[in-house]
Design an enzyme around this catalytic site. Structure first.
Site, PDB file in Angstrom:
ATOM      1  N   ARG A 244      -9.165   0.109   3.615  1.00 33.55           N
ATOM      2  CA  ARG A 244      -8.232   1.089   3.072  1.00 33.55           C
ATOM      3  C   ARG A 244      -6.894   0.430   2.720  1.00 33.55           C
ATOM      4  NH1 ARG A 244      -7.960   6.111   6.885  1.00 33.55           N
ATOM      5  NH2 ARG A 244      -9.575   6.794   5.486  1.00 33.55           N
TER       6      ARG A 244
ATOM      7  N   ASP B 232       3.482   0.397  12.395  1.00 29.80           N
ATOM      8  CA  ASP B 232       2.274  -0.152  11.767  1.00 29.80           C
ATOM      9  C   ASP B 232       2.009  -1.608  12.154  1.00 29.80           C
ATOM     10  OD1 ASP B 232       1.830   2.248  10.592  1.00 29.80           O
ATOM     11  OD2 ASP B 232       2.648   1.701   8.638  1.00 29.80           O
TER      12      ASP B 232
ATOM     13  N   ARG C 119      -0.501  14.547  13.016  1.00 31.89           N
ATOM     14  CA  ARG C 119       0.417  14.150  11.935  1.00 31.89           C
ATOM     15  C   ARG C 119       0.837  15.382  11.134  1.00 31.89           C
ATOM     16  NH1 ARG C 119      -1.947   8.730   9.238  1.00 31.89           N
ATOM     17  NH2 ARG C 119       0.201   8.475   8.555  1.00 31.89           N
TER      18      ARG C 119
ATOM     19  N   CYS D 240      -6.031   8.098   8.369  1.00 29.06           N
ATOM     20  CA  CYS D 240      -6.076   7.619   9.758  1.00 29.06           C
ATOM     21  C   CYS D 240      -5.501   8.682  10.689  1.00 29.06           C
ATOM     22  CB  CYS D 240      -5.266   6.328   9.891  1.00 29.06           C
ATOM     23  SG  CYS D 240      -6.019   4.926   9.054  1.00 29.06           S
TER      24      CYS D 240
ATOM     25  N   LYS E 147       0.830  -1.211   0.000  1.00 24.84           N
ATOM     26  CA  LYS E 147       0.000   0.000   0.000  1.00 24.84           C
ATOM     27  C   LYS E 147       0.860   1.255   0.000  1.00 24.84           C
ATOM     28  CE  LYS E 147      -1.762   1.745   3.991  1.00 24.84           C
ATOM     29  NZ  LYS E 147      -1.654   3.188   4.258  1.00 24.84           N
ATOM     30  N   ASN E 148       1.810   1.329   0.943  1.00 19.67           N
ATOM     31  CA  ASN E 148       2.524   2.594   1.100  1.00 19.67           C
ATOM     32  C   ASN E 148       3.525   2.863  -0.026  1.00 19.67           C
ATOM     33  OD1 ASN E 148       0.969   3.227   3.265  1.00 19.67           O
ATOM     34  ND2 ASN E 148       2.453   2.596   4.813  1.00 19.67           N
TER      35      ASN E 148
HETATM   36  N1  EPU Z   1       6.548  14.086  11.439  1.00 21.13           N
HETATM   37  C1  EPU Z   1       6.732  15.410  11.730  1.00 21.13           C
HETATM   38  N2  EPU Z   1       6.694  16.324  10.717  1.00 21.13           N
HETATM   39  C2  EPU Z   1       6.476  15.951   9.417  1.00 21.13           C
HETATM   40  C3  EPU Z   1       6.282  14.593   9.127  1.00 21.13           C
HETATM   41  C4  EPU Z   1       6.323  13.679  10.161  1.00 21.13           C
HETATM   42  O1  EPU Z   1       6.940  15.777  12.890  1.00 21.13           O
HETATM   43  O2  EPU Z   1       6.459  16.821   8.544  1.00 21.13           O
HETATM   44  C5  EPU Z   1       6.621  13.078  12.524  1.00 21.13           C
HETATM   45  C6  EPU Z   1       5.293  12.349  12.730  1.00 21.13           C
HETATM   46  O3  EPU Z   1       4.441  13.055  13.596  1.00 21.13           O
HETATM   47  C7  EPU Z   1       5.756  11.021  13.272  1.00 21.13           C
HETATM   48  C8  EPU Z   1       7.098  10.793  12.578  1.00 21.13           C
HETATM   49  O4  EPU Z   1       7.520  12.062  12.107  1.00 21.13           O
HETATM   50  O5  EPU Z   1       5.999  11.129  14.653  1.00 21.13           O
HETATM   51  C9  EPU Z   1       7.055   9.827  11.419  1.00 21.13           C
HETATM   52  O6  EPU Z   1       6.022  10.202  10.500  1.00 21.13           O
HETATM   53  P1  EPU Z   1       6.106   9.861   8.958  1.00 21.13           P
HETATM   54  O7  EPU Z   1       6.134  11.143   8.202  1.00 21.13           O
HETATM   55  O8  EPU Z   1       7.200   8.886   8.724  1.00 21.13           O
HETATM   56  O9  EPU Z   1       4.704   9.174   8.692  1.00 21.13           O
HETATM   57  P2  EPU Z   1       3.808   9.301   7.398  1.00 21.13           P
HETATM   58  O10 EPU Z   1       4.647   9.462   6.204  1.00 21.13           O
HETATM   59  O11 EPU Z   1       2.705  10.254   7.642  1.00 21.13           O
HETATM   60  C10 EPU Z   1       3.913   6.759   6.841  1.00 21.13           C
HETATM   61  C11 EPU Z   1       2.928   5.669   6.582  1.00 21.13           C
HETATM   62  C12 EPU Z   1       2.239   5.300   7.881  1.00 21.13           C
HETATM   63  C13 EPU Z   1       3.282   4.884   8.913  1.00 21.13           C
HETATM   64  C14 EPU Z   1       4.349   5.967   9.067  1.00 21.13           C
HETATM   65  C15 EPU Z   1       5.512   5.562   9.946  1.00 21.13           C
HETATM   66  C16 EPU Z   1       2.267   6.132   4.325  1.00 21.13           C
HETATM   67  C17 EPU Z   1       1.223   6.604   3.395  1.00 21.13           C
HETATM   68  N3  EPU Z   1       1.962   6.146   5.617  1.00 21.13           N
HETATM   69  O12 EPU Z   1       3.169   7.848   7.367  1.00 21.13           O
HETATM   70  O13 EPU Z   1       1.425   4.187   7.560  1.00 21.13           O
HETATM   71  O14 EPU Z   1       2.665   4.671  10.152  1.00 21.13           O
HETATM   72  O15 EPU Z   1       4.889   6.311   7.773  1.00 21.13           O
HETATM   73  O16 EPU Z   1       6.123   4.427   9.426  1.00 21.13           O
HETATM   74  O17 EPU Z   1       3.347   5.751   3.901  1.00 21.13           O
HETATM   75  C18 EPU Z   1      -0.405   2.747   7.773  1.00 21.13           C
HETATM   76  O18 EPU Z   1      -0.022   2.184   6.729  1.00 21.13           O
HETATM   77  O19 EPU Z   1      -1.303   2.276   8.521  1.00 21.13           O
HETATM   78  C19 EPU Z   1       0.204   4.011   8.162  1.00 21.13           C
HETATM   79  C20 EPU Z   1      -0.349   4.827   9.030  1.00 21.13           C
END
Ligand code: EPU
Length: 421
Positions: free
Chosen positions: A400, A307, A122, A117, A22-23
């Protein structure tokens, strides 16, 4: 509202084939915007996040065809707008990748803030920091992020992320691909889907190196050409099935996986007593259902994935002894499912970032509600292992991210059905 009804207690046996990640899919499909011609993407999972994304791309003018299951052909030659449909954008998280892709190709984008989610706050400040470093003007107003640029101002730059972020790493890679000069992302995320995105873009003609390490370099190119690419298998979907077998007991061959990506998960399940055998592209898991306690701390890849936090928590709830589970990526993630697990008999004590879980002999069936995708997956595992009937509500979260979950679990001998009210 649709729900799943699970009658627990059956051991899981047989084979299950894992779908495309998915990701990775939700990063690669927007990346097709950068390709000035046709590209063919294979092993695309049929899940609601992908369906929404394809609708957004069609609406922008991308010619999208699905000639056979799991295959999507995209032609982005005739994109007519840089403002994706906000209602669709708000339905999912990864729609924020449209920002980087549209900025790189058109020098502008006006994208509503994403939905998806919401198990924690976030922020996207690191994405925005990256866009600004590349020369974009970024305004955030009325739940939109408006990216503009003066001609000639966008070019490669060094960006050091303050936190390791998958989303920011992907978005900056997308934004930098078609810009002149070199971009260097420091403190980059190393998840398998980052490498997959880089491999997709490089197959189309990009020049990206270092993906999978903490320094990713993108040498901008003038254009990308078409090509064919197959998405990697989903690490978390595979981990979810492995955890389900560990918790319920059984013997399952999980096919179409990259065992290396699974090490962080399989090593913990083995520590808890599941028997794991790795093959080239499959993993066999055998479990008596009698697990023992362990300690897990979630971390960015190659650490134990956040995750999988909820799914391993179910295993811990059924393990002999007291397990310790610490969340270091999203502090509030426990609240998405722990109350529901407690209503099934789990003994979980949360103190800040750490949950102490005292294993019990059996969980009992209950009516529970999923509050996010992985929480939903965990409640399904709990239902499969529990005595009696479990009803899981809010299953749109599960759909999803898990392709054909009912068919896959039923084929393994689970008693699970989808009911519509
Ligand atoms: N963060 C910040 N600022 C930013 C971005 C992130 O402070 O601009 C913080 C977040 O609050 C968090 C950490 O950095 O504490 C990591 O967040 P990340 O940006 O890595 O998460 P994401 O890209 O929003 C993706 C996956 C999530 C998964 C996370 C962590 C996708 C679409 N989503 O989210 O997947 O939990 O990385 O591995 O790739 C899921 O598949 O169920 C899911 C939620």
């Amino acid at each position: 509202m649709a729900r799943y009804e699970i009658t627990g207690g059956n051991a899981l046996c047989g084979e299950v084939t894992i779908s495309g990640a998915k990701n990775a899919a939700v990063a690669i499909l927007p990346a097709a915007i950068l390709v000035g011609g046709k590209c063919r993407v294979e092993n695309v999972p049929d899940i609601s996040d992908v369906r929404i994304l394809l609708e957004i791309l069609r609406d922008l003018g991308v010619d999208v065809a699905c000639p056979e299951p799991g295959v999507v052909e995209l032609d982005s030659t005739e994109i007519k707008s840089t403002t994706p449909n906000p209602e669709l954008v708000r339905k999912m998280r990864a729609s924020y990748y449209l920002m980087g892709a549209l900025l790189s190709r058109f020098g502008q984008a006006n994208v509503a803030l994403p939905g998806g989610c919401n198990f924690a706050s976030r922020p996207i400040d690191q994405h925005i920091k990256g866009f600004r470093a590349l020369g974009a003007n970024v305004e955030e107003a009325d739940d939109y992020v408006n990216l503009t640029s003066d001609p000639e101002t966008l070019c490669g730059h060094r960006v050091s992320l303050d936190v390791v972020s998958v989303g920011a790493t992907v978005n900056i890679m997308l934004a930098a691909t078609l810009l002149p000069g070199q971009t260097v992302i420091e403190n980059a995320a190393k998840e398998p889907h980052i490498v997959d995105l880089a491999n997709f873009l490089n197959t189309m003609g990009a020049r990206i190196s270092g993906a999978g390490t903490d320094t990713v370099k993108i040498k901008g190119v003038e254009q990308l050409f078409g090509g064919t690419y197959a998405i990697i298998p989903d690490q978390i979907e595979a981990g979810t099935y492995l955890a389900a077998v560990a918790a319920t007991g059984g013997d399952v061959l999980v096919k179409n996986v990259i065992p290396k990506h699974m090490d962080c998960i399989t090593s913990k399940l083995a520590e808890m007593g599941a028997e794991i055998t790795n093959f080239d592209d499959a993993i066999r898991v055998r479990s008596s259902g009698r697990l023992h306690d362990t300690t897990v701390k979630t971390r960015p890849y190659p650490g134990f994935p956040t995750d999988m936090q909820a799914q391993i928590c179910v295993c811990m709830s059924l393990a002999k002894g007291v397990s310790r589970l610490t969340e270091s990526v999203y502090e509030t993630r426990f609240f998405g499912y722990c109350t529901e697990l407690q209503s099934m008999g789990a003994e979980i004590l949360i103190n800040g970032k750490t949950a102490m879980i005292t294993g019990c002999e059996r969980l009992r069936g209950a009516e529970v509600t999923a509050r996010d995708l992985r929480a939903g997956a965990a409640l399904i595992i709990a239902g499969l292992a529990a005595e009696g009937v479990t009803t899981v509500r809010n299953i749109h979260f599960v759909e999803r991210g898990y392709e054909n979950i009912i068919q896959k679990l039923t084929a393994l001998g689970a008693q699970i059905r989808r009911l519509d009210d």
